[in-house]
Design an enzyme around this catalytic site. Structure first.
Site, PDB file in Angstrom:
ATOM      1  N   ALA A  61       0.832  -1.198   0.000  1.00  0.00           N
ATOM      2  CA  ALA A  61       0.000   0.000   0.000  1.00  0.00           C
ATOM      3  C   ALA A  61       0.868   1.250   0.000  1.00  0.00           C
ATOM      4  O   ALA A  61       2.056   1.194   0.312  1.00  0.00           O
ATOM      5  CB  ALA A  61      -0.894  -0.011   1.233  1.00  0.00           C
ATOM      6  N   CYS A  62       0.248   2.360  -0.331  1.00  0.00           N
ATOM      7  CA  CYS A  62       0.908   3.666  -0.298  1.00  0.00           C
ATOM      8  C   CYS A  62       1.495   3.903   1.083  1.00  0.00           C
ATOM      9  O   CYS A  62       0.819   3.616   2.060  1.00  0.00           O
ATOM     10  CB  CYS A  62      -0.113   4.754  -0.628  1.00  0.00           C
ATOM     11  N   PRO A  63       2.693   4.407   1.260  1.00  0.00           N
ATOM     12  CA  PRO A  63       3.581   4.947   0.232  1.00  0.00           C
ATOM     13  C   PRO A  63       4.657   3.962  -0.209  1.00  0.00           C
ATOM     14  O   PRO A  63       5.643   4.363  -0.804  1.00  0.00           O
ATOM     15  CB  PRO A  63       4.232   6.117   0.964  1.00  0.00           C
ATOM     16  N   MET A  64       4.468   2.652   0.080  1.00  0.00           N
ATOM     17  CA  MET A  64       5.548   1.700  -0.172  1.00  0.00           C
ATOM     18  C   MET A  64       5.991   1.591  -1.632  1.00  0.00           C
ATOM     19  O   MET A  64       7.192   1.524  -1.895  1.00  0.00           O
ATOM     20  CB  MET A  64       5.170   0.320   0.394  1.00  0.00           C
TER      21      MET A  64
ATOM     22  N   ASN B  96       3.077   8.715   6.488  1.00  0.00           N
ATOM     23  CA  ASN B  96       2.886   8.473   5.054  1.00  0.00           C
ATOM     24  C   ASN B  96       3.329   9.676   4.232  1.00  0.00           C
ATOM     25  O   ASN B  96       4.035   9.542   3.240  1.00  0.00           O
ATOM     26  CB  ASN B  96       1.414   8.166   4.736  1.00  0.00           C
TER      27      ASN B  96
END
Lengths: 199, 131
Positions: free
Chosen positions: A16-19, B22
């Site tokens: 998933a974001c931000p991976m 994030n």
């Protein structure tokens, strides 16, 4: 459908974001300038994120191929030398002139010396692909007497290709000055399910 | 010059932590220079023990499963990644004094500073965010 050639494949499936972005950055740091990476992701947000990332880091987003839930993003690492070098090959043709020639129905030979992944997403219809790095060994596929229009993204790689061809006895090669980055004529690509860089 | 991103983290829940880290990791991965100022409950997000077990908001506990199903990295993993990519972490000295916390109570590799430490970084930031 034909595979698009990449120098490295990065698996970000299920992340998933931000991976996907974090992994892409790390992998890109290890690549040589001019190399192409294929980033495999299932995160739908990555379509927009990868493009935004490329825009902000100066790397070249080539496009995305969608296969079911799998997204394959293609990026090319930018080179410092992409700040325009002076072009040296004297025989050139502008994008506009080439476009007119093609439109006139004349039989025109176009040689595209970009990487296969760049060629896959947007190219002049009928152009032949030989990446600059393979030109010397694959020269036999070309006819030295032909008038050949050599194109890349900005006219730099094609300039080098023209000089190489002229050295080997090709008499009528022309460098397409502005290249695909400013091409406004018709284009084609490999597959239907592709999102190409909106140039 | 690269983009500068200045973030203030002043809340201590799991949702808050994801918002902060994030954005921070995504920015750092996009070659931005990032600093986060942790103040008041935000200090939980970098507290050695607390950042492993941040609470979900009351009545939202069922989202724990959603995080797991979506394969979201844990907060400690995100913090590690952020630090690896050079995100600067600043803990607020004043809040630490109020809460009687020491630098050893926090994860490694942080800076401790006052409001001006953050302002000095944030004054020419391109993006400033508060969570």
């Amino acid at each position: 459908m034909p595979e698009i050639k990449a120098d490295q494949t990065l698996d970000c499936k299920g992340l998933a974001c931000p991976m996907p972005i974090v992994r892409t950055k790390k992998a890109m740091d290890q690549l040589q300038a001019g190399q192409v990476i294929e980033v495999q992701a299932t995160d739908k947000g990555s379509i927009a994120d990868i493009q935004g990332w490329a825009k902000n880091t100066g790397h070249q987003y080539l496009g995305t191929v969608q296969e079911g839930d799998l997204l394959k993003h293609y990026l090319r690492k930018s080179t410092a030398a992409e700040v325009k070098e002076p072009k040296k090959f004297p025989h050139t043709i502008s994008n506009e002139e080439l476009k007119k020639k093609l439109a006139s129905g004349e039989k025109v030979k176009v040689l595209d010396v970009r990487e296969p992944a760049e060629y896959a997403f947007n190219r002049i219809p009928g152009a032949k692909s030989i990446p600059l790095g393979e030109l010397e060994s694959r020269m036999g596929e070309l006819t030295p007497e032909d008038e050949i229009h050599v194109v890349c993204r900005t006219g730099n790689r094609s300039d080098m290709a023209c000089r190489l061809l002229a050295e080997k006895g090709f008499k009528h090669v022309k460098n397409v000055e502005q290249g695909m980055s400013e091409w406004t004529g018709p284009v084609e690509q490999n597959h239907e399910k592709m999102e190409a860089d909106p140039l | 010059m690269s983009t500068k991103v200045a973030i203030i983290a002043s809340n201590g829940g799991l949702f808050d932590a994801y918002k902060v880290f994030n954005i921070a990791t995504a920015s750092a991965a996009t070659d931005a220079e990032v600093a986060i100022f942790f103040t008041f409950e935000g200090l939980n997000l970098i507290h050695k023990e607390a950042h492993h077990q941040l609470p979900l908001p009351a009545g939202r506990e069922h989202f724990a499963e959603g995080f797991k199903n979506a394969n979201i990295p844990s907060i400690p993993q995100l913090v590690e990644m952020a630090q690896e990519m050079g995100v600067k972490i600043i803990a607020c000295q004043m809040t630490m004094d109020v809460m009687n916390l020491k630098e050893e109570d926090f994860i490694e590799g942080i800076e401790v500073g006052g409001a001006v430490t953050f302002l000095d970084f944030a004054k020419d930031a391109n993006v400033s965010l508060t969570f």
